[in-house]
Design a protein around this motif. Sequence first.
Motif, PDB file in Angstrom:
ATOM      1  N   GLY A  63     -68.599  28.718   8.350  1.00 38.65           N
ATOM      2  CA  GLY A  63     -69.668  27.771   8.629  1.00 38.65           C
ATOM      3  C   GLY A  63     -69.741  26.639   7.618  1.00 38.65           C
ATOM      4  N   ARG A  64     -69.136  26.841   6.470  1.00 34.13           N
ATOM      5  CA  ARG A  64     -69.168  25.805   5.442  1.00 34.13           C
ATOM      6  C   ARG A  64     -67.977  24.863   5.509  1.00 34.13           C
ATOM      7  N   LEU A  65     -67.066  25.135   6.438  1.00 35.26           N
ATOM      8  CA  LEU A  65     -65.983  24.188   6.668  1.00 35.26           C
ATOM      9  C   LEU A  65     -66.483  23.072   7.569  1.00 35.26           C
ATOM     10  N   ALA A 120     -58.565  23.409   4.405  1.00 32.45           N
ATOM     11  CA  ALA A 120     -59.494  24.402   4.950  1.00 32.45           C
ATOM     12  C   ALA A 120     -59.214  25.784   4.362  1.00 32.45           C
ATOM     13  N   LEU A 121     -57.967  26.145   4.281  1.00 31.38           N
ATOM     14  CA  LEU A 121     -57.614  27.471   3.767  1.00 31.38           C
ATOM     15  C   LEU A 121     -57.897  27.573   2.279  1.00 31.38           C
ATOM     16  N   ILE A 122     -57.607  26.524   1.563  1.00 28.81           N
ATOM     17  CA  ILE A 122     -57.915  26.536   0.131  1.00 28.81           C
ATOM     18  C   ILE A 122     -59.421  26.616  -0.072  1.00 28.81           C
ATOM     19  N   ARG A 123     -60.166  25.915   0.773  1.00 31.81           N
ATOM     20  CA  ARG A 123     -61.624  25.972   0.692  1.00 31.81           C
ATOM     21  C   ARG A 123     -62.134  27.382   0.999  1.00 31.81           C
ATOM     22  N   ARG A 160     -60.492  30.158   0.683  1.00 30.85           N
ATOM     23  CA  ARG A 160     -60.106  31.020  -0.418  1.00 30.85           C
ATOM     24  C   ARG A 160     -61.129  30.948  -1.534  1.00 30.85           C
ATOM     25  N   GLY A 161     -61.543  29.726  -1.837  1.00 30.13           N
ATOM     26  CA  GLY A 161     -62.535  29.562  -2.888  1.00 30.13           C
ATOM     27  C   GLY A 161     -63.875  30.164  -2.514  1.00 30.13           C
ATOM     28  N   LEU A 162     -64.304  29.969  -1.273  1.00 30.62           N
ATOM     29  CA  LEU A 162     -65.588  30.494  -0.828  1.00 30.62           C
ATOM     30  C   LEU A 162     -65.599  32.011  -0.836  1.00 30.62           C
ATOM     31  N   ALA A 219     -60.864  36.059   6.508  1.00 34.56           N
ATOM     32  CA  ALA A 219     -61.797  35.069   7.054  1.00 34.56           C
ATOM     33  C   ALA A 219     -61.603  34.822   8.542  1.00 34.56           C
ATOM     34  N   LEU A 220     -60.377  34.814   8.998  1.00 38.55           N
ATOM     35  CA  LEU A 220     -60.142  34.483  10.403  1.00 38.55           C
ATOM     36  C   LEU A 220     -60.094  35.738  11.274  1.00 38.55           C
ATOM     37  N   ALA A 221     -59.248  36.686  10.910  1.00 37.59           N
ATOM     38  CA  ALA A 221     -59.209  37.927  11.679  1.00 37.59           C
ATOM     39  C   ALA A 221     -60.562  38.616  11.640  1.00 37.59           C
ATOM     40  N   GLY A 222     -61.274  38.427  10.533  1.00 35.78           N
ATOM     41  CA  GLY A 222     -62.591  39.045  10.413  1.00 35.78           C
ATOM     42  C   GLY A 222     -63.620  38.480  11.358  1.00 35.78           C
ATOM     43  N   LEU A 223     -63.319  37.324  11.942  1.00 33.41           N
ATOM     44  CA  LEU A 223     -64.242  36.757  12.920  1.00 33.41           C
ATOM     45  C   LEU A 223     -64.159  37.497  14.244  1.00 33.41           C
TER      46      LEU A 223
END
Lengths: 200, 232
Positions: free
Chosen positions: A147-149, A188-191, A193-195, B34-38
């Motif tokens: 949701g933060r992307l 997006a992926l780096i973001r 990862r950080g989140l 993050a993605l598969a977890g959705l």
Amino acid sequence: MSFSSQAARASTDEGAVTDDERLASALEATASGDRSAFSTVYDMTAPRVLGLCRRILVDPHMSEEVAQEVFLEIWQTSSRFDAERGRGLTWILTMAHRRAIDRVRASQSSRDRDLRIGIRDFGEEVPGVESDVETSLEFERARAAMGRLTPLQREVLDLAYFGGLTQSEIAERLDTPIGTIKTRMRDALIRLRGLLGETR
Amino acid sequence: MTETSLDERPRLGVMLGARDDSEAAVFEEVAAIALAGLADTAVPSPGMRATIMNRIDTPAPRLAATVTPLHAVRSRRSLRPRRRRAPLFLAAAAAVVLIVGGVGASLTAHNAPAHEASRTLATVSAAHDVSRVTSTFSGGSAHVAVVSSASIGRSVAVITNAPDLTAGRTYELWFYRGGRATSAGTFTPSGSGRDVITLTGTYRTHDFVAATVEKTPAPDQPTTPPVFEVAT
């Protein structure tokens, strides 16, 4: 603290959470032919593997077929899993994703996939899930992080991960330069990862 | 657009834009969480587990026999000093040509019934001093895990995707100890893609375990470079 260990520690829900050490140990024992250990791997991961297949393939029957293939591949190749290089769940879900996308790409043209996927709002419920839905802390964190992307970042990840589109196909689909797509996806992926690394 | 097969596509992390293998691993982990977890989890049907278990217990149809050039093995046992490498065998860079042999009267074929070997494997795996060492061979397409216990005196090899052999040839297993190789039995691939073999003879700590391909009758000493060799 590594990203992996942070993510592993933050997950506490019994049902959907992977006990990383237990799963890694079970995979190692499976590599030695331990059928009981393989059953443990199955019990720990089958709902999430099947859920991912269902999300990508939608069709319940096809999803179970692919999930079965995933576990057979786990049985045959568990010796390749190296706990020092990543989580067992990552290894398994990456395998499941690859097989599900392969099935999608084999059965549908790019145009059909575009029409079928659409752009999902990550705040919506996933349709067609018949069984009990486990709400895990990890899932909640993932949803919050997504949701933060930006909407554009979510869009490219959706098309790439759940749609199986290549960056070139996404660029064509969105009529956007491929360089922009690459940057957007990587950012997006780096973001993410950080989140995910920031949460407890 | 050309559809690529499962094996030809880059790894997921690369597809997601990673610039190297290290970053690809990170992206794959992010994707898994993050993605598969959705995707909501789904309860498998009651038959799915049984179907999978039946399939792993059912041998696959035997593949056509081929003679495949083998490459020398690389042991995955970390921290093992190279100086402990068995001097009996050639250096790891050599390619190996399969030579197949039969089973001699003095050697016991340990392509034993699956349940017997599995029982031995379970017993050895549960020992307090169990040792597990893995390696690959046949260019990386085949894999061996050697599970051993000195307190039980047994060593079991779990071999995956061993290349089929032509008629008159067999794999022969060896214990190498104190500068001498002792035959530990022979086996031929079952065709299921996975073979569990109990090595003949008493295992001792730090034995090397190796396999060669020999013509029948299987000799008392290796006549070809090893298919694989591991230090336990």
